[in-house]
Design a protein around this motif. Structure first.
Motif, PDB file in Angstrom:
ATOM      1  N   ASP A  90       0.836  -1.193   0.000  1.00 23.97           N
ATOM      2  CA  ASP A  90       0.000   0.000   0.000  1.00 23.97           C
ATOM      3  C   ASP A  90       0.878   1.254   0.000  1.00 23.97           C
ATOM      4  OD1 ASP A  90      -2.815   1.072   0.334  1.00 23.97           O
ATOM      5  OD2 ASP A  90      -1.850   2.011   2.048  1.00 23.97           O
ATOM      6  N   SER A  91       1.879   1.287   0.882  1.00 26.75           N
ATOM      7  CA  SER A  91       2.786   2.438   0.926  1.00 26.75           C
ATOM      8  C   SER A  91       3.653   2.502  -0.321  1.00 26.75           C
ATOM      9  CB  SER A  91       3.675   2.370   2.173  1.00 26.75           C
ATOM     10  OG  SER A  91       2.918   2.592   3.342  1.00 26.75           O
ATOM     11  N   CYS A  92       4.055   1.348  -0.827  1.00 27.59           N
ATOM     12  CA  CYS A  92       4.852   1.330  -2.053  1.00 27.59           C
ATOM     13  C   CYS A  92       4.109   2.021  -3.188  1.00 27.59           C
ATOM     14  CB  CYS A  92       5.189  -0.113  -2.435  1.00 27.59           C
ATOM     15  SG  CYS A  92       6.163  -0.243  -3.955  1.00 27.59           S
ATOM     16  N   VAL A  93       2.834   1.698  -3.331  1.00 25.75           N
ATOM     17  CA  VAL A  93       2.030   2.313  -4.387  1.00 25.75           C
ATOM     18  C   VAL A  93       1.770   3.787  -4.080  1.00 25.75           C
ATOM     19  CG1 VAL A  93      -0.269   2.328  -5.432  1.00 25.75           C
ATOM     20  CG2 VAL A  93       0.981   0.176  -5.190  1.00 25.75           C
ATOM     21  N   GLN A  94       1.364   4.083  -2.850  1.00 23.46           N
ATOM     22  CA  GLN A  94       0.992   5.457  -2.502  1.00 23.46           C
ATOM     23  C   GLN A  94       2.159   6.425  -2.680  1.00 23.46           C
ATOM     24  OE1 GLN A  94      -2.191   6.859  -1.363  1.00 23.46           O
ATOM     25  NE2 GLN A  94      -0.923   8.549  -2.117  1.00 23.46           N
ATOM     26  N   TYR A  95       3.338   6.049  -2.176  1.00 22.84           N
ATOM     27  CA  TYR A  95       4.441   7.006  -2.198  1.00 22.84           C
ATOM     28  C   TYR A  95       5.131   7.069  -3.560  1.00 22.84           C
ATOM     29  CZ  TYR A  95       3.562   7.930   2.632  1.00 22.84           C
ATOM     30  OH  TYR A  95       2.945   8.332   3.798  1.00 22.84           O
ATOM     31  N   ASN A  96       5.052   6.014  -4.338  1.00 20.59           N
ATOM     32  CA  ASN A  96       5.499   6.159  -5.721  1.00 20.59           C
ATOM     33  C   ASN A  96       4.500   6.990  -6.523  1.00 20.59           C
ATOM     34  OD1 ASN A  96       8.107   4.785  -6.411  1.00 20.59           O
ATOM     35  ND2 ASN A  96       7.102   3.125  -5.297  1.00 20.59           N
ATOM     36  N   VAL A 107       4.299   0.320 -10.502  1.00 21.91           N
ATOM     37  CA  VAL A 107       3.677  -0.827 -11.172  1.00 21.91           C
ATOM     38  C   VAL A 107       4.023  -2.121 -10.437  1.00 21.91           C
ATOM     39  CG1 VAL A 107       3.547  -2.154 -13.311  1.00 21.91           C
ATOM     40  CG2 VAL A 107       3.690   0.343 -13.405  1.00 21.91           C
ATOM     41  N   TYR A 108       5.264  -2.242 -10.034  1.00 23.58           N
ATOM     42  CA  TYR A 108       5.732  -3.431  -9.318  1.00 23.58           C
ATOM     43  C   TYR A 108       4.961  -3.623  -8.014  1.00 23.58           C
ATOM     44  CZ  TYR A 108       9.288  -6.418  -6.993  1.00 23.58           C
ATOM     45  OH  TYR A 108       9.966  -7.416  -6.343  1.00 23.58           O
ATOM     46  N   GLY A 109       4.787  -2.542  -7.259  1.00 19.45           N
ATOM     47  CA  GLY A 109       4.017  -2.628  -6.021  1.00 19.45           C
ATOM     48  C   GLY A 109       2.580  -3.031  -6.277  1.00 19.45           C
ATOM     49  N   GLY A 110       2.004  -2.507  -7.362  1.00 19.83           N
ATOM     50  CA  GLY A 110       0.635  -2.866  -7.705  1.00 19.83           C
ATOM     51  C   GLY A 110       0.496  -4.319  -8.116  1.00 19.83           C
ATOM     52  N   ILE A 111       1.484  -4.822  -8.849  1.00 19.46           N
ATOM     53  CA  ILE A 111       1.467  -6.226  -9.260  1.00 19.46           C
ATOM     54  C   ILE A 111       1.590  -7.142  -8.047  1.00 19.46           C
ATOM     55  CG2 ILE A 111       2.872  -7.989 -10.407  1.00 19.46           C
ATOM     56  CD1 ILE A 111       3.339  -6.013 -12.673  1.00 19.46           C
ATOM     57  N   LEU A 134      16.074 -19.787 -12.351  1.00 17.42           N
ATOM     58  CA  LEU A 134      16.622 -18.694 -13.152  1.00 17.42           C
ATOM     59  C   LEU A 134      16.222 -17.339 -12.576  1.00 17.42           C
ATOM     60  CD1 LEU A 134      16.022 -20.142 -16.730  1.00 17.42           C
ATOM     61  CD2 LEU A 134      18.241 -19.789 -15.616  1.00 17.42           C
ATOM     62  N   GLN A 135      14.995 -17.237 -12.078  1.00 18.24           N
ATOM     63  CA  GLN A 135      14.583 -15.976 -11.458  1.00 18.24           C
ATOM     64  C   GLN A 135      15.414 -15.698 -10.207  1.00 18.24           C
ATOM     65  OE1 GLN A 135      10.484 -15.677 -10.101  1.00 18.24           O
ATOM     66  NE2 GLN A 135      10.567 -13.456 -10.190  1.00 18.24           N
ATOM     67  N   ASP A 136      15.617 -16.719  -9.401  1.00 22.21           N
ATOM     68  CA  ASP A 136      16.418 -16.544  -8.187  1.00 22.21           C
ATOM     69  C   ASP A 136      17.871 -16.192  -8.503  1.00 22.21           C
ATOM     70  OD1 ASP A 136      14.211 -17.137  -6.665  1.00 22.21           O
ATOM     71  OD2 ASP A 136      14.852 -19.163  -6.125  1.00 22.21           O
ATOM     72  N   SER A 137      18.328 -16.546  -9.700  1.00 22.40           N
ATOM     73  CA  SER A 137      19.727 -16.324 -10.075  1.00 22.40           C
ATOM     74  C   SER A 137      19.985 -14.931 -10.639  1.00 22.40           C
ATOM     75  CB  SER A 137      20.159 -17.376 -11.111  1.00 22.40           C
ATOM     76  OG  SER A 137      20.051 -18.684 -10.582  1.00 22.40           O
ATOM     77  N   LEU A 138      18.933 -14.156 -10.872  1.00 23.55           N
ATOM     78  CA  LEU A 138      19.127 -12.792 -11.361  1.00 23.55           C
ATOM     79  C   LEU A 138      19.850 -11.954 -10.309  1.00 23.55           C
ATOM     80  CD1 LEU A 138      15.612 -12.101 -12.949  1.00 23.55           C
ATOM     81  CD2 LEU A 138      17.750 -12.536 -14.180  1.00 23.55           C
ATOM     82  N   HIS A 139      20.581 -10.946 -10.776  1.00 19.38           N
ATOM     83  CA  HIS A 139      21.237 -10.034  -9.842  1.00 19.38           C
ATOM     84  C   HIS A 139      20.188  -9.313  -9.002  1.00 19.38           C
ATOM     85  CE1 HIS A 139      25.002 -10.816 -11.733  1.00 19.38           C
ATOM     86  NE2 HIS A 139      24.713 -10.180 -12.853  1.00 19.38           N
ATOM     87  N   TYR A 140      20.566  -8.996  -7.767  1.00 27.59           N
ATOM     88  CA  TYR A 140      19.652  -8.248  -6.907  1.00 27.59           C
ATOM     89  C   TYR A 140      19.234  -6.955  -7.594  1.00 27.59           C
ATOM     90  CZ  TYR A 140      17.664  -5.397  -3.288  1.00 27.59           C
ATOM     91  OH  TYR A 140      16.801  -4.584  -2.594  1.00 27.59           O
ATOM     92  N   ASP A 141      17.971  -6.657  -7.495  1.00 32.02           N
ATOM     93  CA  ASP A 141      17.453  -5.413  -8.047  1.00 32.02           C
ATOM     94  C   ASP A 141      16.145  -5.102  -7.339  1.00 32.02           C
ATOM     95  OD1 ASP A 141      17.490  -3.188  -9.620  1.00 32.02           O
ATOM     96  OD2 ASP A 141      17.479  -4.253 -11.531  1.00 32.02           O
ATOM     97  N   GLU A 142      15.737  -3.857  -7.386  1.00 32.55           N
ATOM     98  CA  GLU A 142      14.465  -3.446  -6.806  1.00 32.55           C
ATOM     99  C   GLU A 142      13.862  -2.397  -7.714  1.00 32.55           C
ATOM    100  OE1 GLU A 142      12.090  -4.923  -4.777  1.00 32.55           O
ATOM    101  OE2 GLU A 142      13.845  -5.159  -3.515  1.00 32.55           O
ATOM    102  N   PRO A 143      12.786  -2.708  -8.451  1.00 33.49           N
ATOM    103  CA  PRO A 143      12.088  -3.989  -8.484  1.00 33.49           C
ATOM    104  C   PRO A 143      12.955  -5.117  -9.059  1.00 33.49           C
ATOM    105  CG  PRO A 143      10.779  -2.252  -9.508  1.00 33.49           C
ATOM    106  CD  PRO A 143      12.155  -1.714  -9.327  1.00 33.49           C
ATOM    107  N   TRP A 144      12.533  -6.346  -8.795  1.00 34.89           N
ATOM    108  CA  TRP A 144      13.210  -7.490  -9.379  1.00 34.89           C
ATOM    109  C   TRP A 144      13.146  -7.400 -10.900  1.00 34.89           C
ATOM    110  CZ3 TRP A 144      13.276 -12.998  -7.081  1.00 34.89           C
ATOM    111  CH2 TRP A 144      13.718 -12.946  -5.749  1.00 34.89           C
ATOM    112  N   GLY A 145      14.149  -7.962 -11.548  1.00 31.60           N
ATOM    113  CA  GLY A 145      14.168  -7.942 -13.003  1.00 31.60           C
ATOM    114  C   GLY A 145      12.949  -8.615 -13.606  1.00 31.60           C
ATOM    115  N   LYS A 146      12.513  -9.690 -12.985  1.00 29.91           N
ATOM    116  CA  LYS A 146      11.283 -10.373 -13.395  1.00 29.91           C
ATOM    117  C   LYS A 146      10.159  -9.810 -12.546  1.00 29.91           C
ATOM    118  CE  LYS A 146       8.419 -13.737 -14.685  1.00 29.91           C
ATOM    119  NZ  LYS A 146       7.675 -13.629 -15.929  1.00 29.91           N
TER     120      LYS A 146
END
Length: 380
Positions: free
Chosen positions: A65-71, A107-111, A264-276
């Motif tokens: 909720d905060s992720c969406v609101q503050y973005n 978008v990521y927070g909404g998903i 493969l998803q777990d093997s992606l480099h750390y990112d925020e939002p995740w690459g997938k």
């Protein structure tokens, strides 16, 4: 350690707060940065990126909720800045990448939070107003780093199972070389849509097209923040083939492919939002549950919730696993184990109800993944 001490003594300094959030988001305890998040939220209402920074922690503690609101607030501040100072904040400026990132995180927070309308509205604004094919045709040098943000609406449609809309509304770009990630992602979405609509031959054709696009050499030169798009697109190759196999009744093969996609998803480099943009585990866990493979499904959802706390799809999946075990208990569970699962089930239902009370939560979530059959997943 020195930075932590500075943060504790000067928690209102925006630079320290910013850096401390980045330090904490990759730690085992991201919630320790929440005081810094509050400082940035309250102290800099017109600083789009600073408002956004707090949501790096929000999403990691399950506060979608905060992720969406503050973005949402950050995007509004960004829009004002772009109009007020186009030379420094416009599309040709360095800061434009930060603006795109704010949209992407919303978008990521909404998903993840099950908030379809705001996610779709934001995704369409990003792709149509900021990152259109016409924009990249005029600025082709920006495509390698920004074109991968141009197709968020496809991820929203997949998340919420809008299969017919995917086929009817998502148009492939005219120039697939210029808009490579968009072309590949829409092709993947079409394949998933056809598979879930039972049009399996069409799904296989899209899977073949997808492989051709994702294996083009240019995918190794383009990025979505910390990851090469070649590696991101690789996640969806076994996922798409797994969905097709599942709907053809080849369940063992499907689960092998979906487990590969999870790896493969777990093997992606750390990112925020995740690459997938969405968790493959929701499909794997939901389809395992459909087939009565309850213990593995439970393990899948527990792992998912450790990565994406309190997300409603993982919560619902685990609820359905525990409910199935309790209802079908024929003596395999002791009374103590049954009571423990019942207590956990009660807590999970309360968490899900609280999460769905958000003003942004606008859809009823009845399955862990839209690829699941609600009647089969919910059966006792």
């Amino acid at each position: 350690q020195q930075q932590q001490q500075q943060q504790e003594s000067s928690s209102s300094h925006p630079g320290l707060c910013h850096m401390y959030i980045h330090l904490s988001e990759m730690s085992a305890n991201p919630s320790r940065a929440l005081p810094c998040c509050d400082q940035l939220r309250k102290g800099f209402p017109h600083g789009g990126h600073l408002i956004h920074m707090a949501t790096h922690i929000d999403v990691l503690v399950g506060d979608y909720d905060s992720c969406v609101q503050y973005n949402y607030n950050a995007v509004a501040a960004d829009d004002h800045a772009m109009k007020s100072c186009p030379s420094m904040m416009g599309k040709s400026a360095f800061y434009f990448g930060y603006i795109v990132h704010d949209y992407h995180m919303l978008v990521y927070g909404g998903i993840l939070g099950g908030m379809e309308q705001i996610a779709m509205e934001t995704a369409l604004k990003l792709s149509q107003q900021h990152l259109s094919e016409d924009f990249f045709a005029k600025h082709p040098s920006m495509a390698p780093g920004l074109e991968s943000y141009s197709v968020s609406e496809a991820h929203v449609m997949i998340r919420f199972g809008r299969w017919k809309e995917i086929l009817q509304q998502l148009e492939l770009p005219k120039d697939a070389d210029l808009m490579l990630f968009r072309a590949a992602t829409i092709t993947f979405a079409r394949g998933i849509a056809y598979a879930n609509l039972g049009e399996l031959e069409n799904a296989k054709k899209e899977a073949d097209k997808y492989d051709e696009l994702r294996l083009r050499p240019a995918t190794k030169e383009r990025t979505l923040h910390n990851n090469k798009i070649h590696d991101i697109l690789a996640v969806d190759a076994p996922m798409l083939r797994g969905e097709i196999a599942y709907h053809e009744g080849r369940h063992d093969e499907a689960f092998t492919l979906l487990r590969e996609a999870v790896h493969l998803q777990d093997s992606l480099h750390y990112d925020e939002p995740w690459g997938k943009m969405q968790a493959v585990r929701h499909a794997l866990g939901g389809l395992l549950l459909e087939q009565g493979i309850v213990k593995e499904a439970e393990d899948v959802f527990r792992k998912d919730l450790s990565l994406f706390p309190l997300n409603p799809f993982g919560l619902l999946g685990l609820i359905q696993c525990l409910q199935r075990q309790i209802n079908n208990n024929t003596g395999s569970l002791t009374e103590e184990e049954t009571n423990a699962k019942s207590e956990e089930l009660k807590k999970l239902k309360e968490q899900l109800a609280h999460q769905r009370s958000s003003k942004w939560a606008d859809v009823e979530i009845v399955v862990p993944c839209a690829c699941c059959d609600s009647k089969l997943v919910q059966q006792e």
